[in-house]
Design a protein around this motif. Sequence first.
Motif, PDB file in Angstrom:
ATOM      1  N   LEU A  51      10.341   5.053  -5.648  1.00  0.00           N
ATOM      2  CA  LEU A  51      10.775   5.641  -4.379  1.00  0.00           C
ATOM      3  C   LEU A  51      12.294   5.815  -4.351  1.00  0.00           C
ATOM      4  N   VAL A  52      13.040   4.783  -4.767  1.00  0.00           N
ATOM      5  CA  VAL A  52      14.499   4.862  -4.774  1.00  0.00           C
ATOM      6  C   VAL A  52      14.964   5.991  -5.683  1.00  0.00           C
ATOM      7  N   LYS A  53      14.352   6.099  -6.864  1.00  0.00           N
ATOM      8  CA  LYS A  53      14.741   7.137  -7.826  1.00  0.00           C
ATOM      9  C   LYS A  53      14.502   8.533  -7.264  1.00  0.00           C
TER      10      LYS A  53
ATOM     11  N   GLU B 130       0.811  -1.205   0.000  1.00  0.00           N
ATOM     12  CA  GLU B 130       0.000   0.000   0.000  1.00  0.00           C
ATOM     13  C   GLU B 130       0.851   1.266   0.000  1.00  0.00           C
ATOM     14  N   VAL B 131       1.921   1.287   0.782  1.00  0.00           N
ATOM     15  CA  VAL B 131       2.791   2.462   0.805  1.00  0.00           C
ATOM     16  C   VAL B 131       4.140   2.086   1.413  1.00  0.00           C
ATOM     17  N   ILE B 132       5.200   2.715   0.881  1.00  0.00           N
ATOM     18  CA  ILE B 132       6.537   2.600   1.441  1.00  0.00           C
ATOM     19  C   ILE B 132       7.049   4.013   1.668  1.00  0.00           C
ATOM     20  N   SER B 133       7.698   4.236   2.800  1.00  0.00           N
ATOM     21  CA  SER B 133       8.222   5.561   3.121  1.00  0.00           C
ATOM     22  C   SER B 133       9.660   5.433   3.600  1.00  0.00           C
ATOM     23  N   LEU B 134      10.545   6.247   3.004  1.00  0.00           N
ATOM     24  CA  LEU B 134      11.937   6.301   3.458  1.00  0.00           C
ATOM     25  C   LEU B 134      12.195   7.692   4.007  1.00  0.00           C
ATOM     26  N   MET B 135      12.569   7.754   5.279  1.00  0.00           N
ATOM     27  CA  MET B 135      12.678   9.022   6.001  1.00  0.00           C
ATOM     28  C   MET B 135      14.115   9.270   6.439  1.00  0.00           C
ATOM     29  N   SER B 136      14.544  10.524   6.336  1.00  0.00           N
ATOM     30  CA  SER B 136      15.823  10.953   6.896  1.00  0.00           C
ATOM     31  C   SER B 136      15.543  11.965   7.996  1.00  0.00           C
ATOM     32  N   LYS B 137      16.141  11.752   9.142  1.00  0.00           N
ATOM     33  CA  LYS B 137      15.998  12.652  10.291  1.00  0.00           C
ATOM     34  C   LYS B 137      17.209  13.575  10.333  1.00  0.00           C
TER      35      LYS B 137
ATOM     36  N   LEU C 136      13.010   3.264   7.398  1.00  0.00           N
ATOM     37  CA  LEU C 136      12.113   2.761   6.362  1.00  0.00           C
ATOM     38  C   LEU C 136      10.853   2.208   7.015  1.00  0.00           C
ATOM     39  N   THR C 137       9.698   2.632   6.538  1.00  0.00           N
ATOM     40  CA  THR C 137       8.437   2.063   7.000  1.00  0.00           C
ATOM     41  C   THR C 137       7.622   1.650   5.777  1.00  0.00           C
ATOM     42  N   ALA C 138       6.840   0.603   5.938  1.00  0.00           N
ATOM     43  CA  ALA C 138       6.008   0.133   4.833  1.00  0.00           C
ATOM     44  C   ALA C 138       4.740  -0.497   5.383  1.00  0.00           C
ATOM     45  N   LYS C 139       3.702  -0.423   4.581  1.00  0.00           N
ATOM     46  CA  LYS C 139       2.424  -1.047   4.934  1.00  0.00           C
ATOM     47  C   LYS C 139       1.980  -1.914   3.775  1.00  0.00           C
TER      48      LYS C 139
END
Length: 224
Positions: free
Chosen positions: A93-95, A17-24, A120-123
């Motif tokens: 997402l990677v691109k 459904e969704v993948i999120s890559l986050m940088s803090k 990285l979070t994904a659902k």
Amino acid sequence: MFSNSALKVELKVESIEVISLMSKWMLDPLLPELLNELGKRGYITARVKPVSTGGYNILSIEPNVVAIKGSTSVLYDLVKRSLSVESSDPGVLVKVFDEVEEILKSLGNDPAKGVLFYELTAKAKLSGSRFTFGKPVKMGDSMGVELLVVPTTFVLANGDPNSTQWLHLDVKPIWSSWSSGKVYYELIFICRDTREKLLGIVSNFNKILNDIIVAINEALRLAS
């Protein structure tokens, strides 16, 4: 032991459904300049208004969404100083994530120096039969009900959830399907690691997700 209904359980992937890559970030990245460059590259971007007393107001497209291209979003949380890319397509997402960090680096805002950690979070949506652990648990005379123990959570062996290296998997039923013959489940995947490791996971996410399901099914089989 699992209940008898669990002996035939076999989870399978229905969709990502969704993948999120986050940088803090330690400090706020150069967001106005980033959005200006993304706008030149065909993204729909949020408006950024300078504030006379310092800083900026960001008129987000949606909550925290500062840029959109197709079905992929770039998000920024001013409070948490977190910059994320979200998509349902791992390759896209990677691109986009590489593109965002390349722009920031070209602006003199090097992620290698400014990012504290990546997450990285994904659902994903799974399906299978109904399964529970053991026999119903009695709550005593005060309530007069019995409860089922429903799995399941997996965490990194010998890991620390407070560290920058962590893995956490949650699988839980979508309750509206619980009484049907085909039960749907929500899988939440959370992983903190190096940038390179997480980009590798995203690039191979379909295979990794299938490997996760095989491991979960094997754990359920052994526990039965």
